[in-house]
Structure formats: C-alpha cells, structure tokens
Design an enzyme around this catalytic site. Structure first.
Site, PDB file in Angstrom:
ATOM      1  CB  CYS A 104      -0.971  -0.050   1.181  1.00 53.13           C
ATOM      2  SG  CYS A 104      -2.313   1.143   1.104  1.00 53.13           S
ATOM      3  CG  HIS A 105      -0.208   4.971   1.419  1.00 59.07           C
ATOM      4  ND1 HIS A 105      -1.450   4.392   1.365  1.00 59.07           N
ATOM      5  CD2 HIS A 105      -0.315   6.171   0.794  1.00 59.07           C
ATOM      6  CE1 HIS A 105      -2.287   5.211   0.744  1.00 59.07           C
ATOM      7  NE2 HIS A 105      -1.627   6.295   0.382  1.00 59.07           N
TER       8      HIS A 105
END
Length: 170
Positions: A104-105
């Site tokens: 994800c991030h």
C-alpha cells in the site's frame, strides 16, 4: 524453515489487515515476527481501531539481527519515513540482501530510505507517481518481487504478498 526474525514496522494509523495478516502468517510459518515501534511508546492504534503492542524499539535494534522487514500501509508510512533511524534500518536490511517488503503506502518508507531506484515495484495507485519520480518502474500487479524487494498494492493482495514473502525467506 528455521526460525527467521522478521521485523514489522509500526506507527499510529497503520492499515490493520496489512499488519496483522503478515504477523500471523509469519508466526504460522515458524518465524519470529517482531513489532518494531519507537522508544517511549508501547501501543499503536490502527486505522480501523485495532491496537498492537510493540516488541522492541527501533532505537534498540541492529539490522544484522534481522532476516527482513515488512512495512504495512495505511497512514503510518508517512510518519515512519520521517524517522531517520527507521530509514537507516530499512536501508541496511536492503544493503545486506535481506527481505524488504511493503504494501500500500509502505513504499514511501523505501523511497525515503533511497532504495527504490531501478527496481520494479507496485503500491497503492495513490503513490505511483512518487515511486516513478524516485526512479522505480511501476507495475500494477498484486505482488512484485525484484531482488530482495517485495511490494503489493492493498489488503486484497495480501495472499499474493505473503506467498512471495514466504517463498523469499524459505
């Protein structure tokens, strides 16, 4: 598989599934999964409200004692990447050829650790431009493995992400 020691970085607002799913899968596989936070804090709260207790402080560990690191997503990576000790730890794990995985991030931490240039990676589409601007090649796939870097996009990709991680550390 002999017991591998894998650190999982934590800060407030981690994506709950992206921390807990790898944590329990590593334990099932016979690994020692350790939650790494900051000195002076014991508990961290996820975006969905789950909390987790850290096992060890980033200030008290040495990269050579670990076989890899996982960086969950959520908003936690935006905080983690500002901590030079975190970036130094990730960079050293990478330089030793050990597992550096993020979802994800999470690649934000890898960008700030200066390890993405020239690698093929994935992440949430929200940071696609960040990865490209840092010199990575972007692929929109459930999981991408390039050398000792493994990346994934979101919680739906966790099975593919963990399949790559467990294959790497076996």
């Amino acid at each position: 598989m002999h017991e591998k020691r894998i650190g999982i970085l934590v800060e407030d607002d981690f994506e709950d599934l992206e921390l807990y799913y790898p944590y329990f899968r590593l334990i099932e596989a016979g690994c020692k999964a350790e939650i790494i936070g900051s000195r002076g804090r014991d508990y961290y709260k996820g975006k969905k409200g789950l909390s987790i207790r850290k096992d060890v402080a980033i200030e008290d560990i040495m990269p050579k004692a670990y076989d890899g690191v996982i960086i969950p997503g959520g908003w936690a990576p935006d905080k983690l990447r500002r901590n030079e000790r975190v970036c130094s730890f990730v960079r050293e794990i990478y330089n030793q050829g050990k597992l550096v995985a993020s979802i994800c991030h999470g690649p934000w931490v890898m960008i700030s650790s200066n390890i993405v240039k020239g690698h093929t990676m994935t992440a949430t589409a929200a940071i696609k431009d960040d990865l490209i601007n840092a010199g990575a090649h972007w692929e929109d796939k459930a999981a991408v493995r390039d050398g000792n870097i493994i990346t994934s996009r979101n919680p739906h990709d966790l099975p593919a992400f963990m399949k790559e991680i467990l294959s790497f550390i076996d």
